[in-house]
Design a protein around this motif. Structure first.
Motif, PDB file in Angstrom:
ATOM      1  N   VAL A   1      88.314 104.370  36.099  1.00 42.37           N
ATOM      2  CA  VAL A   1      88.229 103.313  37.114  1.00 42.37           C
ATOM      3  C   VAL A   1      89.515 102.495  37.100  1.00 42.37           C
ATOM      4  O   VAL A   1      89.510 101.318  36.728  1.00 42.37           O
ATOM      5  CB  VAL A   1      86.992 102.422  36.884  1.00 42.37           C
ATOM      6  N   PRO A   2      90.641 103.073  37.512  1.00 44.33           N
ATOM      7  CA  PRO A   2      91.916 102.353  37.462  1.00 44.33           C
ATOM      8  C   PRO A   2      91.838 100.991  38.150  1.00 44.33           C
ATOM      9  O   PRO A   2      91.307 100.872  39.255  1.00 44.33           O
ATOM     10  CB  PRO A   2      92.872 103.291  38.210  1.00 44.33           C
ATOM     11  N   GLY A   3      92.350  99.985  37.445  1.00 48.91           N
ATOM     12  CA  GLY A   3      92.342  98.631  37.977  1.00 48.91           C
ATOM     13  C   GLY A   3      91.111  97.837  37.618  1.00 48.91           C
ATOM     14  O   GLY A   3      91.113  96.603  37.693  1.00 48.91           O
ATOM     15  N   PHE A   4      90.040  98.522  37.220  1.00 47.15           N
ATOM     16  CA  PHE A   4      88.771  97.853  36.914  1.00 47.15           C
ATOM     17  C   PHE A   4      88.445  97.876  35.423  1.00 47.15           C
ATOM     18  O   PHE A   4      87.314  97.574  35.032  1.00 47.15           O
ATOM     19  CB  PHE A   4      87.622  98.509  37.692  1.00 47.15           C
ATOM     20  N   ALA A   5      89.419  98.227  34.594  1.00 39.88           N
ATOM     21  CA  ALA A   5      89.153  98.322  33.154  1.00 39.88           C
ATOM     22  C   ALA A   5      88.633  97.006  32.596  1.00 39.88           C
ATOM     23  O   ALA A   5      87.772  96.992  31.698  1.00 39.88           O
ATOM     24  CB  ALA A   5      90.427  98.746  32.417  1.00 39.88           C
ATOM     25  N   GLY A   6      89.133  95.880  33.113  1.00 35.21           N
ATOM     26  CA  GLY A   6      88.688  94.580  32.626  1.00 35.21           C
ATOM     27  C   GLY A   6      87.253  94.258  32.962  1.00 35.21           C
ATOM     28  O   GLY A   6      86.704  93.275  32.452  1.00 35.21           O
ATOM     29  N   ALA A   7      86.624  95.076  33.811  1.00 35.83           N
ATOM     30  CA  ALA A   7      85.232  94.845  34.187  1.00 35.83           C
ATOM     31  C   ALA A   7      84.250  95.649  33.336  1.00 35.83           C
ATOM     32  O   ALA A   7      83.038  95.511  33.502  1.00 35.83           O
ATOM     33  CB  ALA A   7      85.027  95.195  35.667  1.00 35.83           C
ATOM     34  N   ILE A   8      84.749  96.494  32.431  1.00 32.95           N
ATOM     35  CA  ILE A   8      83.860  97.285  31.570  1.00 32.95           C
ATOM     36  C   ILE A   8      83.352  96.398  30.440  1.00 32.95           C
ATOM     37  O   ILE A   8      84.133  95.786  29.717  1.00 32.95           O
ATOM     38  CB  ILE A   8      84.588  98.508  31.001  1.00 32.95           C
ATOM     39  N   ASP A   9      82.035  96.305  30.286  1.00 33.16           N
ATOM     40  CA  ASP A   9      81.468  95.428  29.259  1.00 33.16           C
ATOM     41  C   ASP A   9      81.225  96.197  27.958  1.00 33.16           C
ATOM     42  O   ASP A   9      81.568  97.381  27.830  1.00 33.16           O
ATOM     43  CB  ASP A   9      80.181  94.751  29.760  1.00 33.16           C
TER      44      ASP A   9
END
Length: 523
Positions: free
Chosen positions: A485-493
């Motif tokens: 999920v490029p760009g969304f790594a910071g959203a992985i809990d």
């Protein structure tokens, strides 16, 4: 046009929850972007303001306010009115922008009005008068319409037949708006309305109190503040964020960079390629999206960047288990499929057997229209049936299911502000979510992958539903990896699930819908 948007806020509101989360099909930035270049702006024709006010009035009711979902209904009413369809493109854009602004800022508008109006209007014209006041305040305080123009148009609307109201009520409206447009003192360089807006209101007034409390409990005060900022964008940007998914966006052998860059150039050059493959439309793209380059060719479809994530992680999970050469033999299902963005992603990925399940006959027609435009109609089996009742024919195996459940849609509030004032009772929705999730696990083959997704910002519909599924004991989490999920790594809990909160990611993805995605595998 003001009358058409006012008259729609004066009838019967849609039932609670009867809101649409479908993507926008028209962009008002041809008018809105001029706001950045200075006033005078938003001096629309009487027909345009009449249409908008009439539309908004016809979907209002006694006591209508921050708890009634009127915005999407008003827009539908507006688009069905003959006066609206006969307007020039600029005036149609203004009518839609005016309705969107009233709906987005309704809490603040009503607070300002309460400061100068001691008693609400009464009588058979009360809904028309209330809606007209709201649309006039939206023009004065948010769309920066010159006061003389906003007040003149509003008074003319009230005098139009067959909606003419008594002269005393017209004078009441005229006086209230003139009070708002005057400076509070001789030395002031702002209107009284602007002072009241700044000192007496907050953007959070436009969001249901219960929802703010729930966000605070779920995500904390800091994240809630960021969410609210994204849900209330500057009004010259209201509703203008449009993301496109293309047939090149989901490529695993190659990133299709050349094709995507060529498409961006065709779309005007100021569009932006997002990390996970979507294209964010640039400000040079205006008007109805159906008029944009390569729409008729079926090269792309409107889909928020966050909404692409469920299909991305399902496809990536199946790619890890099988080789892409085997995709032609896999059967994947998109439950609750309309309007078809995720279904189209799965078809573009190359799955040989894609079934799209949609309970609504009306929405299924739109699904089939979209698939036909994209050239996918012959490749997809569309079933009109409730997902919790559908079973695969015979002994057919299901390798993957994408379940984007019906939900409160609170993550879409930046584009659909009506959802931010919905009621707090989610009992029926959560029951349906549980039924769908349980049924999907039951019909999935061992080793099959289930992606559970919502555009809700509430744990009750998302994290808590997946935790309940895990308690069954026959599924386990297949953690989502940053590379998927490029760009969304910071959203992985910490669970390996995706929780996208508007305002919390970097770059262009700061502005995106709230979303939740969990990937499970059946034991």
């Amino acid at each position: 046009m003001l009358l058409l948007a006012v008259a729609l806020a004066a009838g019967v509101p849609p039932a609670a929850g009867a809101f649409s989360v479908e993507p926008p099909t028209n962009r008002c930035c041809s008018v809105a972007h001029q706001a950045r270049r200075g006033a005078p702006l938003f001096v629309a024709s009487q027909e345009s303001t009449s249409a908008a006010a009439s539309a908004y009035a016809s979907c209002s009711s006694e006591g209508a306010g921050a708890q009634v979902n009127t915005g999407s209904f008003a827009t539908r009413q507006l688009e069905q009115d003959d006066r609206y369809t006969s307007l020039e493109a600029r005036d149609r854009a203004f009518a839609r922008l005016l309705i969107a602004t009233v709906e987005r800022r309704l809490g603040q508008i009503d607070k300002v009005l309460k400061c100068i109006v001691n008693k609400p209007p009464k009588g058979k014209h009360r809904h028309l008068v209330q809606a007209t006041l709201r649309t006039a305040v939206a023009q004065l305080l948010f769309l920066h319409t010159p006061p003389f123009a906003a007040i003149k148009e509003t008074v003319q609307v009230l005098r139009m037949r067959p909606n003419r109201v008594p002269e005393p009520m017209i004078k009441f409206v005229n006086g209230a708006l003139r009070n708002l447009s005057r400076p509070p003192s001789e030395s002031a360089d702002e209107m009284l309305g602007e002072k009241l807006l700044r000192e007496k209101t907050s953007p959070q007034d436009n969001i249901a109190h219960w929802l703010l409390e729930r966000w605070h409990d779920d995500w904390g005060g800091g994240a809630t503040k960021l969410i609210c900022e994204e849900m209330m964008p500057p009004d010259d940007d209201s509703g203008t964020r449009i993301d496109l998914t293309t047939k090149y966006s989901l490529g695993f052998d190659s990133p299709h960079t050349v094709e995507l860059q060529q498409l961006i150039s065709t779309l005007g050059g100021d569009s932006v390629l997002l990390p996970q493959g979507s294209i964010r439309a640039g400000p040079s793209l205006k008007g109805d999206v159906k008029s944009w380059p390569e729409y008729d060719d079926g090269t792309w479809w409107v889909q928020d960047a966050s909404s692409t994530l469920p299909a991305l992680v399902l496809t990536s999970g199946l790619l890890e288990k099988y080789q892409q050469d085997a995709f032609a033999d896999l059967h994947v299902v998109d439950m609750c499929a309309a309007p078809g963005g995720k279904t189209s992603q799965l078809l573009a990925a190359g799955f040989g057997h894609v079934t799209a399940i949609e309970a609504s006959q009306r929405r299924s027609r739109r699904l089939m229209e979209n698939l036909s435009r994209l050239g996918f109609a012959e490749k997809c089996e569309v079933v009109v049936e409730e997902g919790q009742k559908w079973t695969p024919p015979g002994d057919e195996q299901l390798h993957g299911i994408l379940l984007d459940v019906p939900c409160s849609a609170t993550g879409t509030g930046a584009r659909r502000p009506d959802v931010l004032r919905r009621g707090s009772d989610l009992t029926e929705l959560t029951r349906t979510q549980q039924e769908l999730a349980d049924h999907c696990v039951d019909i999935l083959e061992p080793g099959g992958i289930l992606v559970y997704a919502t555009c809700s910002m509430l744990k009750e519909e998302s994290e808590e539903q997946v935790s309940r599924l895990l308690d069954r004991g026959d599924v386990e989490t297949l953690p989502i990896q940053a590379s998927e999920v490029p760009g969304f790594a910071g959203a992985i809990d910490g669970n390996g699930w995706l929780r996208v909160l508007p305002g919390t990611l970097d770059g262009e993805l700061r502005s995106t819908d709230g979303f939740f995605v969990a990937r499970l595998v059946k034991k």
